[in-house]
Design a protein around this motif. Structure first.
Motif, short mmCIF file in Angstrom:
data_model
loop_
_atom_site.label_atom_id
_atom_site.label_comp_id
_atom_site.label_asym_id
_atom_site.label_seq_id
_atom_site.Cartn_x
_atom_site.Cartn_y
_atom_site.Cartn_z
N GLY A 306 91.75 44.88 66.59
CA GLY A 306 91.11 45.03 67.89
C GLY A 306 90.01 46.07 67.90
N GLU A 307 89.72 46.68 66.76
CA GLU A 307 88.68 47.70 66.70
C GLU A 307 87.32 47.02 66.60
OE1 GLU A 307 87.58 51.83 64.31
OE2 GLU A 307 89.26 50.58 63.67
N ASP A 308 86.39 47.40 67.47
CA ASP A 308 85.09 46.73 67.53
C ASP A 308 84.28 46.97 66.27
OD1 ASP A 308 85.57 45.72 70.04
OD2 ASP A 308 84.70 47.45 71.07
N LEU A 309 83.45 45.97 65.94
CA LEU A 309 82.45 46.12 64.89
C LEU A 309 81.16 46.62 65.52
CD1 LEU A 309 83.03 42.82 62.84
CD2 LEU A 309 83.88 45.11 62.33
N ASN A 310 80.53 47.57 64.88
CA ASN A 310 79.31 48.17 65.41
C ASN A 310 78.16 47.94 64.43
OD1 ASN A 310 80.50 49.58 67.75
ND2 ASN A 310 81.62 50.67 66.17
N VAL A 311 77.00 47.61 64.96
CA VAL A 311 75.78 47.52 64.16
C VAL A 311 75.02 48.82 64.35
CG1 VAL A 311 73.61 46.29 63.78
CG2 VAL A 311 75.68 45.02 64.39
N VAL A 312 74.72 49.50 63.26
CA VAL A 312 74.10 50.83 63.34
C VAL A 312 72.93 50.90 62.37
CG1 VAL A 312 76.20 52.03 64.02
CG2 VAL A 312 75.66 51.79 61.61
N GLU A 313 72.04 51.86 62.62
CA GLU A 313 70.93 52.14 61.72
C GLU A 313 71.23 53.46 61.02
OE1 GLU A 313 67.27 52.04 63.84
OE2 GLU A 313 67.61 50.04 64.66
N LEU A 314 71.12 53.45 59.70
CA LEU A 314 71.47 54.59 58.87
C LEU A 314 70.25 55.01 58.06
CD1 LEU A 314 74.80 53.09 57.51
CD2 LEU A 314 74.62 54.77 59.33
N ALA A 315 69.88 56.29 58.13
CA ALA A 315 68.72 56.79 57.39
C ALA A 315 69.19 57.42 56.08
CB ALA A 315 67.96 57.83 58.22
N VAL A 316 68.50 57.12 55.00
CA VAL A 316 68.84 57.63 53.67
C VAL A 316 68.18 59.00 53.50
CG1 VAL A 316 68.69 57.23 51.20
CG2 VAL A 316 69.01 55.30 52.76
N ALA A 317 68.99 60.03 53.27
CA ALA A 317 68.48 61.37 53.02
C ALA A 317 68.23 61.56 51.54
CB ALA A 317 69.48 62.42 53.53
N ARG A 318 67.49 62.63 51.20
CA ARG A 318 67.12 62.85 49.80
C ARG A 318 68.33 63.05 48.91
NH1 ARG A 318 62.14 65.93 47.15
NH2 ARG A 318 61.26 64.04 48.00
N ASP A 319 69.37 63.71 49.39
CA ASP A 319 70.55 63.96 48.56
C ASP A 319 71.65 62.94 48.83
OD1 ASP A 319 71.07 64.84 51.10
OD2 ASP A 319 72.08 66.69 50.49
N SER A 320 71.29 61.79 49.37
CA SER A 320 72.27 60.75 49.63
C SER A 320 72.78 60.14 48.34
CB SER A 320 71.65 59.66 50.52
OG SER A 320 72.51 58.54 50.61
N GLY A 321 74.04 59.74 48.36
CA GLY A 321 74.61 59.05 47.22
C GLY A 321 74.02 57.67 47.00
N LEU A 322 73.27 57.15 47.99
CA LEU A 322 72.66 55.82 47.86
C LEU A 322 71.30 55.87 47.16
CD1 LEU A 322 73.43 54.29 51.38
CD2 LEU A 322 74.75 54.11 49.27
N MET A 323 70.73 57.05 46.99
CA MET A 323 69.44 57.16 46.34
C MET A 323 69.51 56.55 44.93
SD MET A 323 66.92 58.74 48.04
CE MET A 323 65.94 59.64 46.85
N GLY A 324 68.56 55.68 44.65
CA GLY A 324 68.52 55.06 43.34
C GLY A 324 69.39 53.83 43.20
N LYS A 325 70.14 53.47 44.24
CA LYS A 325 70.98 52.28 44.23
C LYS A 325 70.35 51.20 45.10
CE LYS A 325 75.28 54.91 43.70
NZ LYS A 325 76.61 55.21 44.30
N GLY A 326 70.67 49.94 44.80
CA GLY A 326 70.19 48.83 45.59
C GLY A 326 71.27 48.29 46.50
N VAL A 327 70.95 47.25 47.23
CA VAL A 327 71.91 46.65 48.16
C VAL A 327 73.16 46.18 47.41
CG1 VAL A 327 72.30 44.74 49.75
CG2 VAL A 327 70.12 45.98 49.79
#
Length: 596
Positions: A306-327
């Motif tokens: 019953g927990e809602d799904l949310n669509v959000v916008e996320l900004a990638v910071a310079r020290d983010s763990g996503l830097m250098g990774k793809g989708v």
């Protein structure tokens, strides 16, 4: 008459130019350019040693930056700043700002500028802005000024605050350490703070009252088109897409969506759309923007909990763990049960227009915005673990009982250095160790606190600065500058040096500009008979006047997508501020050192 520079000086200047060009062009990552620079210095001086030196001396010069006390201090300060963020020690600031903005927008803006200025004096600029971006997004969503009219002013205040102490930015530490290596007396943490504070009194009214008026209202309410995301739509088995021609397909698409073409043999569609148009397109075409199995899993979890799904916008910071990774290899689905719907790439017009495929498939970079769907708990977990900013609402900071401890450790690291009881390298390193021992920063997350990009850039900058000095390039360049500046008064000389370094830092790297400008300032002082210290401070200040282009500093890039800015927005607001700061700071240096 100018003599021809020696061969090593020519090589040093060519390498410096190549390093600048590499940073500006963006054709390779900063880390790669930095490593190539160090390698070129090591191999070049090994094969062609400096006069009177052995080949191994060149190797020592090239690699000594990795063990330099300035780099150790910078790393320690990054850990200290990370401790303040992860423990929620700065959370009271966000609560205060929210209350003030509800009272009055203009009062809220000036209080925000002053707090950003004050925090960046002690904490590196990037963590301060990382805190501010989601706060300003939430304030804008609740009726405050649009984020496009607040983020550049706040970034400017952060940069000025960082300029005011030796620990405010890594660039300041680099200039001070190079100057110390060349024989200048040590400079304390708050040594030049009064000069910057006096300049801030002149600059902040411009930032507060004028700069927001020079910026566009990029909010949807003002008619500005919402942020567009590149997405890969996957039609279902029964979707009509499979039987439609391209013309028929385009006729059925909702307004506000661009179709680039199909990908693969399964009818996947590469599109660019606003979030609302993307949602409508998925409904009309019976398609999903994430793999069908993942969306089924998310919907199943919703139906069970019953927990809602949310669509959000996320900004990638310079020290983010996503830097250098793809989708694909970010693996958010398995780690956090989150689906990526689309990606908005940070605007980088100086790199040319990316292809539609590239906007989807390329690795994430600083300032990119991710459109994701998941439960609020999973999104918050991912935001904290991967260090991304939730733009639709303020990022929820951890309210840890260790927050007072983190503040105490930060104070214990800064106060001894500020009053001269201990070198900043020792006190900062002790503070970083205390953050780790007490658990304010988890040992397994210390890699998130340390930026490989900053480490390699600083090490390469130290090496290039040494080469420029020891090859004779600094002396030759200072003689060239002295010819043009010899008839100017001291204020004009200081302003010219500051302008020279400002141009370098706005179109290349501020750390490299610092490494090159500091030895030139030493030689120029000897040529013109001007004290070295004000010239070094002119270099330090010039390296921080990075307001006029988005490539000038990492925080400029961080806000580009969040504020939906264009290159011209930085130039229109940053150029007047640069001129104002150069005139003010050079005048204050003349008064401070009596150079009449």
């Amino acid at each position: 008459m100018m003599i021809v520079p020696p061969p090593h000086a020519i090589g040093a200047m060519l390498l410096t130019f190549a390093m600048f060009y590499g940073f500006v062009s963006g054709r390779a990552r900063v880390e790669i350019i930095s490593l190539l620079t160090v390698t070129a210095i090591a191999l070049g001086l090994y094969m062609f040693p400096l006069p009177g030196q052995a080949p191994t001396d060149g190797l020592k010069l090239a690699f000594e930056g990795f063990g330099h006390y300035a780099l150790v201090t910078i790393c320690a300060l990054m850990v200290l700043g990370r401790g303040l963020v992860t423990t929620g020690a700065l959370q009271p600031v966000s609560r205060l700002l929210t209350r003030v903005w509800r009272y009055n927008q203009q009062v809220g803006l000036i209080i925000t500028l002053l707090l950003a200025f004050a925090m960046s004096m002690m904490v590196n600029d990037t963590p301060v802005l990382v805190l501010m971006i989601p706060i300003m997004a939430a304030i804008a969503a609740n009726g405050g000024l649009p984020a496009s009219r607040t983020l550049i002013p706040i970034n400017s205040a952060v940069l000025i605050g960082g300029m005011s102490t030796t620990i405010g930015t890594s660039t300041n530490l680099l200039v001070v350490s190079i100057a110390g290596d060349m024989g200048m007396p040590p400079i304390g943490v708050f040594y030049f703070t009064p000069i910057v504070l006096a300049a801030a009194v002149i600059a902040l009214p411009f930032i507060w009252l004028v700069m927001p008026r020079l910026l566009p209202d990029n909010s949807v309410a003002a008619g500005h088109e919402p942020r567009r995301f590149s997405a890969l739509l996957r039609p279902g088995e029964n979707s009509a897409v499979h039987s439609l021609s391209r013309a028929e397909l385009e006729a059925r698409l909702p307004a506000g969506i661009d179709l680039f073409g199909t990908v693969g043999h399964d009818g996947r569609l590469l599109v660019s759309a606003t979030p609302a148009a993307l949602e409508e397109t998925m409904r009309v075409l019976d398609a999903t923007a994430a793999p069908a199995w993942l969306m089924e899993r998310l919907n199943l979890g919703y139906s069970q909990s019953g927990e809602d799904l949310n669509v959000v916008e996320l900004a990638v910071a310079r020290d983010s763990g996503l830097m250098g990774k793809g989708v694909q290899n970010a693996n958010l689905a398995e780690l956090y049960n989150i689906a990526i719907l689309g990606v908005h790439r940070a605007q980088r017009p100086w790199l040319g227009v990316l292809s539609a495929e590239a906007t989807v498939d390329n690795c994430f970079d600083e300032g990119d915005i991710i459109l994701a769907v998941g439960t609020s708990a999973n999104i918050r977990q991912m935001a904290l673990a991967e260090n991304v900013l939730i733009l639709e609402g303020a990022k929820e900071m951890p309210r840890s009982a260790k927050a007072p401890l983190a503040l105490a450790i930060m104070a214990a690291a800064i106060v001894p250095a500020s009053i001269g009881l201990a070198p900043i390298a020792i006190s900062a390193l002790g503070g970083a160790i205390a953050m780790l021992v007490t658990g304010c920063v988890r040992v397994d997350r210390v890699g998130r606190a340390l930026s490989a990009q900053v480490i390699l850039l600083v090490a390469a900058s130290i090496a290039i600065g040494r080469v420029v000095l020891e090859s004779g390039a600094a002396t030759w360049l200072s003689e060239l500058l002295a010819i043009g500046l010899q008839h100017l008064p001291p204020a004009g000389v200081l302003a010219a040096v500051m302008l020279f370094v400002t141009l370098l830092t706005n179109f290349a790297s501020n750390t490299t500009a610092a490494a090159v400008g500091t030895p030139i300032a030493f030689s120029l002082g000897q040529q013109l008979g001007i004290p070295v210290e004000p010239l070094v401070l002119a270099v330090l200040f010039g390296c921080n006047l990075c307001y006029a282009t988005p490539v000038a500093y990492q925080t400029n890039m961080l806000i580009m997508s969040a504020g939906d800015y264009h290159f011209s927005d930085y130039t229109r607001t940053g150029f007047p501020l640069v001129v104002l700061m150069i005139v003010t700071l050079s005048t204050l240096l003349v008064v401070r050192y009596g150079l009449y």
